[in-house]
Design an enzyme around this catalytic site. Structure first.
Site, PDB file in Angstrom:
ATOM      1  N   CYS A 145       0.838  -1.205   0.000  1.00 26.48           N
ATOM      2  CA  CYS A 145       0.000   0.000   0.000  1.00 26.48           C
ATOM      3  C   CYS A 145       0.871   1.254   0.000  1.00 26.48           C
ATOM      4  CB  CYS A 145      -0.885  -0.031   1.244  1.00 26.48           C
ATOM      5  SG  CYS A 145      -2.018   1.351   1.339  1.00 26.48           S
ATOM      6  N   HIS A 193      -8.740  -4.126  -2.633  1.00 21.05           N
ATOM      7  CA  HIS A 193      -7.825  -3.333  -1.793  1.00 21.05           C
ATOM      8  C   HIS A 193      -8.299  -1.871  -1.715  1.00 21.05           C
ATOM      9  CE1 HIS A 193      -3.522  -2.237  -0.519  1.00 21.05           C
ATOM     10  NE2 HIS A 193      -4.111  -1.070  -0.728  1.00 21.05           N
ATOM     11  N   GLU A 194      -8.633  -1.299  -2.886  1.00 21.04           N
ATOM     12  CA  GLU A 194      -9.049   0.113  -2.917  1.00 21.04           C
ATOM     13  C   GLU A 194     -10.429   0.306  -2.292  1.00 21.04           C
ATOM     14  OE1 GLU A 194      -6.731   2.122  -3.503  1.00 21.04           O
ATOM     15  OE2 GLU A 194      -5.404   0.601  -4.340  1.00 21.04           O
ATOM     16  N   HIS A 197     -10.197   0.681   1.314  1.00 18.28           N
ATOM     17  CA  HIS A 197      -9.783   2.032   1.730  1.00 18.28           C
ATOM     18  C   HIS A 197     -10.995   2.937   1.960  1.00 18.28           C
ATOM     19  CE1 HIS A 197      -5.462   2.326   1.792  1.00 18.28           C
ATOM     20  NE2 HIS A 197      -5.314   1.783   0.600  1.00 18.28           N
TER      21      HIS A 197
HETATM   22 ZN   LIG Z   1      -3.624   0.926  -0.189  1.00 22.62          ZN
END
Ligand SMILES: [Zn+2]
Length: 209
Positions: A145, A193-194, A197
């Site tokens: 990240c 993953h995004e 966030h």
């Molecule tokens: Zn990230």
């Protein structure tokens, strides 16, 4: 006579109230709060954002904050500048995905690289949702990240996902994303993953046991 005057008065009041209501409802909701707008317009399309780091206390608080959905973003010049600056940031960082929460904007938007498409374009996902996924997960190797310096780890990810989001023009997209291995492509993992966030979740929360 008195009653009539009273009725007339009530009618006038009703008309004024109606006009005020109409005025309020016609006023469009702006896509950004003032502080967000100032952050975005602090540079040009060529200015990368500073990426928040978990190692900085104020940054890590923002990285953990769940994001809010967008309204009325299509065609908004500040929104277009945000997308351009996020693209620039991703390019200089040599990344495959970046979420607005990583630059201090708690809004539901991220950019992700389409490793599954020719020329690997960067796509924009606004108000994204994962609507369907399999029960099985894999251990994705060496997740990393831009907000977590000098660290990588294997994370638990779905092998494919059905997603819904709006692109930067506001068109609704619904599609299945696949790819979960470094040896092949891993578009589905980038999206996961995004997407995490936008909910204040980091890959370090999802490490394989
Ligand atoms: Zn990230």
């Amino acid at each position: 006579m008195k009653q009539k005057t009273g009725m007339k008065f009530a009618k006038t009041n009703l008309m004024i109230a109606g006009m005020i209501l109409l005025f309020i409802s016609c006023k469009t909701v702006q896509p950004f709060a003032e502080a967000d707008r100032l952050l975005i317009t602090s540079g040009t399309a060529e200015t990368p954002f500073r990426i928040l780091q978990v190692t900085e206390k104020p940054d890590s608080v923002l990285l953990r904050k769940p994001c809010a959905n967008f309204k009325n973003f299509a065609g908004d010049s500040t929104f277009q500048l945000l997308v351009a600056r996020l693209k620039k940031t991703l390019e200089v960082e040599n990344g495959v995905g970046i979420a607005a929460s990583q630059v201090g904007l708690s809004k539901n938007i991220f950019l992700f690289m389409r490793l599954d498409l020719p020329d690997k374009p960067i796509h924009v996902a606004v108000n994204p949702k994962i609507v369907h996924h399999p029960d099985t997960t894999v251990c994705f190797e060496r997740d990393g990240c831009l907000s977590i310096p000098d660290r990588s780890g294997n994370s638990v990810r779905y092998t494919w996902i059905d997603v819904e989001y709006q692109n930067e023009k506001g068109d609704k997209i619904r599609e299945r994303l696949e790819g979960y291995s470094r040896q092949n492509t891993f578009t589905a993992v980038i999206f996961q993953h995004e997407y995490d966030h936008t909910r204040g979740i980091l890959f370090t929360d999802k490490l394989c046991k």
